[in-house]
Design an enzyme around this catalytic site. Structure first.
Site, PDB file in Angstrom:
ATOM      1  N   TYR A 137      -0.796  15.677  -8.349  1.00 50.63           N
ATOM      2  CA  TYR A 137      -0.701  16.273  -7.021  1.00 50.63           C
ATOM      3  C   TYR A 137       0.019  17.624  -6.975  1.00 50.63           C
ATOM      4  O   TYR A 137       0.045  18.259  -5.937  1.00 50.63           O
ATOM      5  CB  TYR A 137      -0.004  15.298  -6.054  1.00 50.63           C
ATOM      6  CG  TYR A 137      -0.956  14.305  -5.439  1.00 50.63           C
ATOM      7  CD1 TYR A 137      -1.600  13.364  -6.232  1.00 50.63           C
ATOM      8  CD2 TYR A 137      -1.234  14.310  -4.071  1.00 50.63           C
ATOM      9  CE1 TYR A 137      -2.478  12.447  -5.676  1.00 50.63           C
ATOM     10  CE2 TYR A 137      -2.110  13.387  -3.510  1.00 50.63           C
ATOM     11  CZ  TYR A 137      -2.726  12.466  -4.318  1.00 50.63           C
ATOM     12  OH  TYR A 137      -3.597  11.565  -3.765  1.00 50.63           O
ATOM     13  N   ASP A 223      -7.189   0.406 -14.361  1.00 51.33           N
ATOM     14  CA  ASP A 223      -8.522  -0.169 -14.092  1.00 51.33           C
ATOM     15  C   ASP A 223      -8.424  -1.695 -13.977  1.00 51.33           C
ATOM     16  O   ASP A 223      -8.984  -2.303 -13.071  1.00 51.33           O
ATOM     17  CB  ASP A 223      -9.549   0.258 -15.158  1.00 51.33           C
ATOM     18  CG  ASP A 223      -9.053   0.087 -16.590  1.00 51.33           C
ATOM     19  OD1 ASP A 223      -7.847  -0.190 -16.793  1.00 51.33           O
ATOM     20  OD2 ASP A 223      -9.869   0.237 -17.524  1.00 51.33           O
ATOM     21  N   ASP A 247      -2.242   6.377  -5.210  1.00 49.55           N
ATOM     22  CA  ASP A 247      -3.119   6.709  -4.081  1.00 49.55           C
ATOM     23  C   ASP A 247      -4.328   5.782  -4.079  1.00 49.55           C
ATOM     24  O   ASP A 247      -4.699   5.210  -3.052  1.00 49.55           O
ATOM     25  CB  ASP A 247      -3.553   8.172  -4.199  1.00 49.55           C
ATOM     26  CG  ASP A 247      -4.504   8.568  -3.082  1.00 49.55           C
ATOM     27  OD1 ASP A 247      -4.213   8.225  -1.918  1.00 49.55           O
ATOM     28  OD2 ASP A 247      -5.538   9.195  -3.373  1.00 49.55           O
ATOM     29  N   ASP A 251      -5.248   2.121  -1.427  1.00 46.66           N
ATOM     30  CA  ASP A 251      -6.382   1.930  -0.507  1.00 46.66           C
ATOM     31  C   ASP A 251      -6.974   0.542  -0.738  1.00 46.66           C
ATOM     32  O   ASP A 251      -7.341  -0.158   0.209  1.00 46.66           O
ATOM     33  CB  ASP A 251      -7.461   3.010  -0.706  1.00 46.66           C
ATOM     34  CG  ASP A 251      -7.276   4.192   0.247  1.00 46.66           C
ATOM     35  OD1 ASP A 251      -6.131   4.407   0.708  1.00 46.66           O
ATOM     36  OD2 ASP A 251      -8.267   4.903   0.535  1.00 46.66           O
TER      37      ASP A 251
HETATM   38  C1  IPM Z   1      -2.595   9.149   1.345  1.00 48.85           C
HETATM   39  C2  IPM Z   1      -3.678  10.154   1.583  1.00 48.85           C
HETATM   40  C3  IPM Z   1      -3.198  11.514   1.110  1.00 48.85           C
HETATM   41  C4  IPM Z   1      -2.894  11.404  -0.380  1.00 48.85           C
HETATM   42  C5  IPM Z   1      -4.166  12.667   1.396  1.00 48.85           C
HETATM   43  C6  IPM Z   1      -4.577  12.716   2.844  1.00 48.85           C
HETATM   44  C7  IPM Z   1      -3.616  13.982   0.947  1.00 48.85           C
HETATM   45  O1  IPM Z   1      -4.853   9.773   0.954  1.00 48.85           O
HETATM   46  O2  IPM Z   1      -1.533   9.284   1.959  1.00 48.85           O
HETATM   47  O3  IPM Z   1      -2.814   8.221   0.565  1.00 48.85           O
HETATM   48  O4  IPM Z   1      -3.784  11.584  -1.209  1.00 48.85           O
HETATM   49  O5  IPM Z   1      -1.750  11.121  -0.696  1.00 48.85           O
HETATM   50 MN    MN Z   2      -4.726   7.879  -0.032  1.00 49.71          MN
END
Ligand code: IPM
Ligand code: MN
Length: 359
Positions: A137, A223, A247, A251
């Site tokens: 990042y 993975d 990240d 999700d």
């Molecule tokens: C998160 C989001 C952010 C990230 C984006 C929007 C920059 O996906 O907070 O997970 O990648 O960290």
């Molecule tokens: Mn994210």
């Protein structure tokens, strides 16, 4: 009596709507616990950028530093090229305020549906500690000969021992504080990323052996962990990982716990100002319709109270949310389901705030 200054940044799309409900609930908890909240509103986001060209001025960062915490709605506007607001507001705040931890609880609450068959709240309760200030990042790298057939693009995963150590320390402390199975799992890719994750792995075992003999150490490749998070989520207590992997797996974690309507996270600087946010995006197509689920932002508010040291207020919010979920008023977490069961963003906020007030 404690007093806190909270910066409120609604952001884009449905961000301001969910933030308003979270503030309603946090205020109700504050009133119960003799806490005074002084809030400042910030309107940074796509609309302000389109109108004025301003993204996030240095003065705003200085002002954020004068607050005790920041509560965020969502960032991302359909008319603004992807990356401008995300990097300019969200990532900039994370970096400038050195919020080097992204803490993401993955907890399945009662009556929330998980897509994982045969798993319930007793199986899904872990925390991901995502390194939040470095790795892929940082933008280390660059591009040359752009637009030609010989274009070269590189973006490097860079970690210093210092960055790794401070993240690991936080993660070990979380594991110790949770006192659940006292297990910390390092998520990496030591079979391919043999420099960066070798550093993580050595640092992990060195710190664990020297300072956290009470915490069991485990390792999983990134993975494979996506497989285990679905197949055996009950194996996990605390997972620690780098920025990019964190990240991605969070999700997945959000889905495992019932979706973006419920998942919250904290961008934490343990020695400074932290920012709390729902993990989901700005959901532009639902803007102004009063159908987006505010629970994720309410849970972000709960995390904020917790990190301010207001355990009682945080517990009130969590209990009220759990009671609300148990009441079965919601048919699901998505905007569509909220509409179908006759609920709305504001009704959910009111209901939970009332429960906080009367618990
Ligand atoms: C998160 C989001 C952010 C990230 C984006 C929007 C920059 O996906 O907070 O997970 O990648 O960290
Ligand atoms: Mn994210």
């Amino acid at each position: 009596m404690s007093k806190y200054k909270i910066a409120l940044m609604g952001g884009d799309g449905t961000g301001p709507e969910v933030l308003a409900e979270a503030v309603k609930v946090v205020r109700a908890a504050a009133a119960r616990c003799n806490i005074t909240l002084e809030t400042t509103d910030y309107d940074f986001g796509g609309n302000r950028y389109l109108a004025t060209g301003e993204i996030l001025p240095d003065s705003a960062l200085d002002e954020f530093r004068q607050h005790d915490a920041i509560l965020l709605g969502a960032i991302g506007h359909p008319d603004v090229k992807p990356g401008i607001l995300e990097k300019g507001i969200l990532l900039r705040t994370r970096f400038e305020l050195d919020q080097y931890i992204n803490l993401r609880p993955v907890k399945l609450y009662p009556n929330v549906e998980t897509p994982i068959k045969n798993k319930g709240p007793e199986d899904i309760d872990f925390v991901v500690v995502r390194e939040n200030s470095a790795g892929l990042y940082t933008g280390f790298g660059g591009v040359q000969k752009k637009g030609t057939p010989h274009e070269v693009a590189e973006q490097c995963m860079v970690y210093t021992r210092f960055e790794v150590d401070r993240c690991l320390k936080f993660a070990f402390d979380v594991a110790r504080k949770r006192n659940k199975t006292n297990t910390l799992t390092l998520c990496g890719k030591t079979n391919v990323l043999t420099y960066v994750f070798d550093l993580w792995e050595r640092a992990f075992h060195a710190m664990g052996a020297a300072e956290y003999p009470d915490i069991k150490r485990e390792y999983a490749h990134v993975d494979a962990i996506t497989m285990w998070m679905v197949k055996n989520p009950e194996w996990f207590d605390v997972i620690v990982t780098g920025n990019m992997f964190g990240d991605i797996i969070t999700d997945l974690g959000a889905m495992v716990q019932g979706g973006m309507g419920i998942a919250a996270g904290g961008n934490i600087n343990p020695e400074g100002v932290s920012m709390f946010e729902p993990i989901g995006g700005s959901a532009p197509k639902y803007t102004g319709l009063n159908v987006i689920n505010p629970l994720a932002c309410i849970f972000a508010g709960q995390m904020m109270l917790d990190y301010l040291g207001e355990q009682e207020a945080a517990d009130l919010v969590e209990t009220a949310c759990v009671d609300f979920l148990k009441s079965g008023t919601l048919s699901g977490m998505s905007a569509k389901e909220i509409k179908e069961c006759g609920m709305s963003t504001t009704r959910i906020g009111d209901d939970i705030a009332n429960r906080v007030a009367t618990l």
